[in-house]
Design an enzyme around this catalytic site. Structure first.
Site, PDB file in Angstrom:
ATOM      1  N   ARG A 122     111.962  27.188  72.299  1.00 33.70           N
ATOM      2  CA  ARG A 122     112.333  26.462  71.081  1.00 33.70           C
ATOM      3  C   ARG A 122     111.191  25.606  70.532  1.00 33.70           C
ATOM      4  O   ARG A 122     111.142  25.322  69.349  1.00 33.70           O
ATOM      5  CB  ARG A 122     113.557  25.597  71.358  1.00 33.70           C
ATOM      6  CG  ARG A 122     114.827  26.322  70.934  1.00 33.70           C
ATOM      7  CD  ARG A 122     116.009  25.436  71.035  1.00 33.70           C
ATOM      8  NE  ARG A 122     115.966  24.699  72.303  1.00 33.70           N
ATOM      9  CZ  ARG A 122     116.916  23.863  72.711  1.00 33.70           C
ATOM     10  NH1 ARG A 122     117.962  23.650  71.959  1.00 33.70           N
ATOM     11  NH2 ARG A 122     116.832  23.236  73.855  1.00 33.70           N
TER      12      ARG A 122
ATOM     13  N   ASP B 290     114.006  37.665  93.209  1.00 35.76           N
ATOM     14  CA  ASP B 290     114.119  36.707  94.307  1.00 35.76           C
ATOM     15  C   ASP B 290     112.708  36.626  94.860  1.00 35.76           C
ATOM     16  O   ASP B 290     112.237  37.555  95.522  1.00 35.76           O
ATOM     17  CB  ASP B 290     115.081  37.207  95.390  1.00 35.76           C
ATOM     18  CG  ASP B 290     115.247  36.165  96.483  1.00 35.76           C
ATOM     19  OD1 ASP B 290     114.239  35.584  96.916  1.00 35.76           O
ATOM     20  OD2 ASP B 290     116.393  35.918  96.910  1.00 35.76           O
ATOM     21  N   HIS B 291     112.020  35.526  94.561  1.00 35.94           N
ATOM     22  CA  HIS B 291     110.587  35.538  94.846  1.00 35.94           C
ATOM     23  C   HIS B 291     110.266  35.639  96.338  1.00 35.94           C
ATOM     24  O   HIS B 291     109.181  36.038  96.707  1.00 35.94           O
ATOM     25  CB  HIS B 291     109.874  34.348  94.180  1.00 35.94           C
ATOM     26  CG  HIS B 291     110.050  33.041  94.880  1.00 35.94           C
ATOM     27  ND1 HIS B 291     111.168  32.268  94.736  1.00 35.94           N
ATOM     28  CD2 HIS B 291     109.234  32.358  95.726  1.00 35.94           C
ATOM     29  CE1 HIS B 291     111.040  31.167  95.462  1.00 35.94           C
ATOM     30  NE2 HIS B 291     109.873  31.193  96.078  1.00 35.94           N
TER      31      HIS B 291
ATOM     32  N   ASP C 181     121.246  27.067  96.585  1.00 34.98           N
ATOM     33  CA  ASP C 181     119.844  27.108  96.154  1.00 34.98           C
ATOM     34  C   ASP C 181     118.995  28.039  97.032  1.00 34.98           C
ATOM     35  O   ASP C 181     118.108  28.715  96.530  1.00 34.98           O
ATOM     36  CB  ASP C 181     119.276  25.680  96.189  1.00 34.98           C
ATOM     37  CG  ASP C 181     117.867  25.598  95.614  1.00 34.98           C
ATOM     38  OD1 ASP C 181     117.656  26.154  94.516  1.00 34.98           O
ATOM     39  OD2 ASP C 181     116.988  24.991  96.251  1.00 34.98           O
TER      40      ASP C 181
ATOM     41  N   LYS D 167     115.501  20.268 102.548  1.00 39.03           N
ATOM     42  CA  LYS D 167     114.455  19.514 101.850  1.00 39.03           C
ATOM     43  C   LYS D 167     114.062  18.349 102.747  1.00 39.03           C
ATOM     44  O   LYS D 167     114.859  17.897 103.568  1.00 39.03           O
ATOM     45  CB  LYS D 167     114.993  18.953 100.541  1.00 39.03           C
ATOM     46  CG  LYS D 167     115.511  20.015  99.574  1.00 39.03           C
ATOM     47  CD  LYS D 167     114.423  20.486  98.666  1.00 39.03           C
ATOM     48  CE  LYS D 167     114.933  21.483  97.647  1.00 39.03           C
ATOM     49  NZ  LYS D 167     113.886  22.391  97.178  1.00 39.03           N
TER      50      LYS D 167
ATOM     51  N   HIS E  72     117.523  33.599  98.879  1.00 39.48           N
ATOM     52  CA  HIS E  72     116.337  33.835  99.713  1.00 39.48           C
ATOM     53  C   HIS E  72     116.675  34.137 101.176  1.00 39.48           C
ATOM     54  O   HIS E  72     116.200  35.117 101.750  1.00 39.48           O
ATOM     55  CB  HIS E  72     115.416  32.608  99.692  1.00 39.48           C
ATOM     56  CG  HIS E  72     115.064  32.137  98.309  1.00 39.48           C
ATOM     57  ND1 HIS E  72     114.816  33.008  97.272  1.00 39.48           N
ATOM     58  CD2 HIS E  72     114.886  30.894  97.791  1.00 39.48           C
ATOM     59  CE1 HIS E  72     114.523  32.314  96.188  1.00 39.48           C
ATOM     60  NE2 HIS E  72     114.565  31.036  96.470  1.00 39.48           N
TER      61      HIS E  72
ATOM     62  N   GLU F  68     111.373  22.710 103.994  1.00 44.22           N
ATOM     63  CA  GLU F  68     110.486  22.208 102.940  1.00 44.22           C
ATOM     64  C   GLU F  68     110.230  20.731 103.168  1.00 44.22           C
ATOM     65  O   GLU F  68     111.107  20.022 103.674  1.00 44.22           O
ATOM     66  CB  GLU F  68     111.160  22.373 101.581  1.00 44.22           C
ATOM     67  CG  GLU F  68     111.403  23.813 101.200  1.00 44.22           C
ATOM     68  CD  GLU F  68     111.897  23.899  99.769  1.00 44.22           C
ATOM     69  OE1 GLU F  68     111.060  24.002  98.866  1.00 44.22           O
ATOM     70  OE2 GLU F  68     113.114  23.816  99.557  1.00 44.22           O
TER      71      GLU F  68
ATOM     72  N   LYS G 104     107.002  37.831  98.906  1.00 45.33           N
ATOM     73  CA  LYS G 104     106.063  37.180  99.827  1.00 45.33           C
ATOM     74  C   LYS G 104     105.477  38.227 100.778  1.00 45.33           C
ATOM     75  O   LYS G 104     106.187  39.115 101.255  1.00 45.33           O
ATOM     76  CB  LYS G 104     106.777  36.072 100.627  1.00 45.33           C
ATOM     77  CG  LYS G 104     107.114  34.854  99.762  1.00 45.33           C
ATOM     78  CD  LYS G 104     107.614  33.701 100.587  1.00 45.33           C
ATOM     79  CE  LYS G 104     108.154  32.600  99.696  1.00 45.33           C
ATOM     80  NZ  LYS G 104     107.217  31.545  99.402  1.00 45.33           N
TER      81      LYS G 104
HETATM   82  C1  BG6 Z   1     113.461  27.998  94.876  1.00 44.90           C
HETATM   83  C2  BG6 Z   1     114.390  26.838  95.074  1.00 44.90           C
HETATM   84  O1  BG6 Z   1     114.173  29.178  94.639  1.00 44.90           O
HETATM   85  O2  BG6 Z   1     112.654  28.157  96.044  1.00 44.90           O
HETATM   86  C3  BG6 Z   1     113.628  25.573  95.376  1.00 44.90           C
HETATM   87  O3  BG6 Z   1     115.176  26.659  93.907  1.00 44.90           O
HETATM   88  C4  BG6 Z   1     112.685  25.789  96.531  1.00 44.90           C
HETATM   89  O4  BG6 Z   1     114.514  24.497  95.646  1.00 44.90           O
HETATM   90  C5  BG6 Z   1     111.841  27.030  96.343  1.00 44.90           C
HETATM   91  O5  BG6 Z   1     111.858  24.645  96.638  1.00 44.90           O
HETATM   92  C6  BG6 Z   1     111.052  27.353  97.602  1.00 44.90           C
HETATM   93  O6  BG6 Z   1     110.143  28.372  97.349  1.00 44.90           O
HETATM   94  P1  BG6 Z   1     108.793  28.494  98.200  1.00 44.90           P
HETATM   95  O7  BG6 Z   1     108.187  29.765  97.739  1.00 44.90           O
HETATM   96  O8  BG6 Z   1     107.979  27.291  97.890  1.00 44.90           O
HETATM   97  O9  BG6 Z   1     109.210  28.520  99.635  1.00 44.90           O
END
Ligand code: BG6
Length: 491
Positions: A51, A179-180, A237, A341, A242, A218, A184
């Site tokens: 936007r 889903d990143h 989350d 976290k 993941h 984390e 990895k």
């Molecule tokens: C995200 C979450 O999908 O993955 C975050 O929403 C999290 O809360 C993150 O911090 C972690 O990703 P990575 O690659 O840093 O382990």
């Protein structure tokens, strides 16, 4: 040793949310790296859309600043950044009105024959609006794909609705649910380890494996995501996506090939075989935690509630679950999963603990015989370790020692570890869905997670406090120690 780089055909990537956090921190740096490696071919374009009213030049400046801030030392190359930013364009569009869409169409029509990808790095609430605008403004070509980021729903019902909404416009084979974690390096190595070696697969079952641990710890706290996170919590989350994806790759049967459907069929079977958690067993099988003030990375940090600025919240910033898979391969093998976290460090790993030897021929003086462990480290130092018992070298009596065959990838290959998004963004262009979630997988994951959320509500399961900078609440330690096992805690 460097990996082989194969250039991809020219494409147009439209990033909705082009000025957002994800684009800034991940997507633009990832695409820049692909440029550096010579993988982007002319006339590839990346088109930011959101936007905000910006010109192409202003967007290039935004990207340049993002690269300066988020690339590692030595990665920012003036000449390459110029080539990269010349590929950038920007169109202000409004998901809720027709503003900007004709302009976007005119720009895209300059490259009708190219692969066209729309990346929705925006709140899921407008996935439907954007999809419909894309359709109504006739932006869909034969080679158009759409990429969607999590969260895909906040429970099963909303996930079904979201999938339906996108599914009205795009066919399943055009939808890339990212889903990143699947991008990895080590996660893919897990498949190589299992399926490119004969060594492990015969042992990969309840006869030889005692239990499996998956930890995604984390050190960061809420960051600036209070609005999203407090409504989500660690289960939604991290676990629904993941961690369950990691669990699937560890537990799935050998697919007949790396074909996307073959791999996803096997993952789906695992998700469907997860033992349900209900109000009767939820307190035994799960622990919810929330961090309070403590220390992280050497400095004092606030507690979750203080970060929320005085809010009251029962949202979990930590969760531990004893999961079980009801099938022949895994019956009786617990999968202990935990994520949180503000834990003692940033560390993610999968630990496979094999069964102890059935009978020792050594006398007590030889020392304790530890069970073999295979440790797959996702971060920070990616690699694989296999622990083995050997004889302590030297003359004298037989003494046994637990040693690790250690393969840290960065050292072994002397290579930069590519960010997950680098692979995944280009897999979309290559039309390879193997590392993306299919609709039924996402829904099956919610079918297991939903009853946990409902059970927590039904029994009013409260979060247990843990001090920031630790491994979570003591109840999480009890969860595994009750079974005579301990968390693997080497940082
Ligand atoms: C995200 C979450 O999908 O993955 C975050 O929403 C999290 O809360 C993150 O911090 C972690 O990703 P990575 O690659 O840093 O382990």
């Amino acid at each position: 040793m460097s990996s082989q780089i194969i250039p991809v055909e020219p494409f147009d990537y439209v990033v909705f949310g082009g000025t957002g956090d994800l684009a800034e921190r991940k997507l633009l740096p990832a695409l820049y790296h692909r440029q550096l490696d010579g993988q982007l071919t002319d006339p590839t374009r990346i088109i930011g859309a959101s936007r905000s009213v910006l010109s192409h030049e202003e967007y290039r400046k935004f990207a340049t600043d993002a690269l300066k801030e988020h690339l590692k030392k030595g990665e920012y190359d003036e000449a390459q950044v110029k080539i990269f930013t010349d590929r950038l364009f920007y169109v202000p569009v409004d998901a809720k009105s027709d503003n900007g869409w004709d302009q976007l169409k005119a720009l895209l029509d300059e490259g009708k024959e190219r692969v066209r990808a729309f990346y929705l790095a925006v709140a899921p609430g407008i996935f439907g609006d954007i999809s419909e605008k894309i359709r109504d403004h006739k932006l869909i070509t034969k080679t158009t794909r759409i990429v969607v980021e999590k969260p895909i729903g906040r429970d099963l019902a909303s996930a079904l609705e979201l999938n339906d909404t996108i599914g009205k416009v795009f066919k399943e084979e055009q939808i890339f649910r990212i889903d990143h974690y699947l991008g990895k390096e080590t996660v893919q190595n897990l498949m190589a380890l299992r399926f490119a070696n004969t060594l492990y697969e015969p042992l990969w079952n309840s006869s030889y494996i005692d239990h499996i641990q998956i930890t995604v710890a984390e050190s960061v706290g809420l960051e600036s995501r209070a609005g999203y996170y407090d409504k989500a919590g660690a289960l939604r989350d991290m676990v629904q996506n993941h961690i369950l994806q990691l669990l699937c790759l560890v537990a799935m049967e050998v697919p007949p090939s790396m074909n996307a459907e073959a791999v996803r069929d096997e993952k789906l079977k695992v998700l469907r075989a997860l033992k349900p958690i209900n109000p009767g067993n939820v307190e035994k099988m799960t622990v919810r935690g929330q961090y309070k003030a403590g220390a992280s990375a050497g400095g004092a940090v606030k507690g979750y509630l203080e970060e929320l600025e005085g809010g009251v919240s029962n949202t979990e910033t930590f969760v531990a679950i004893k999961a079980e898979i009801n099938n022949w391969r895994w019956a009786g093998v617990p999968f202990y999963i935990r994520t949180g976290k503000r834990m003692a460090g940033r560390m993610s790993e999968i630990v496979i603990t094999f069964k102890p030897i059935p009978h020792s021929i050594f006398d007590e003086a030889a020392g304790r015989i530890a069970a073999n462990q295979l440790i797959i480290r996702l971060q920070p130092d990616e690699g694989v370790k296999q622990s083995l018992m050997i004889k302590d070298p030297g003359p004298g009596g037989m003494r046994l020692r637990n040693v690790s065959l250690d393969m840290t990838f960065a050292e072994a290959f002397n290579a930069r570890s590519a960010d997950a998004y680098e692979r995944l963004l280009l897999d979309v262009v290559r039309n390879n869905q193997t590392l993306f979630m299919r609709r039924d997988e996402v829904e099956a994951a919610w079918r297991w997670v939903d009853p946990i959320l409902k059970s927590w509500e039904a029994v009013n399961q409260q979060v247990q406090a843990y001090t920031a900078g630790t491994w979570g609440p003591s109840q999480a330690i009890a969860l595994i120690e009750r079974d005579g096992r301990t968390w693997h805690e080497v940082i």
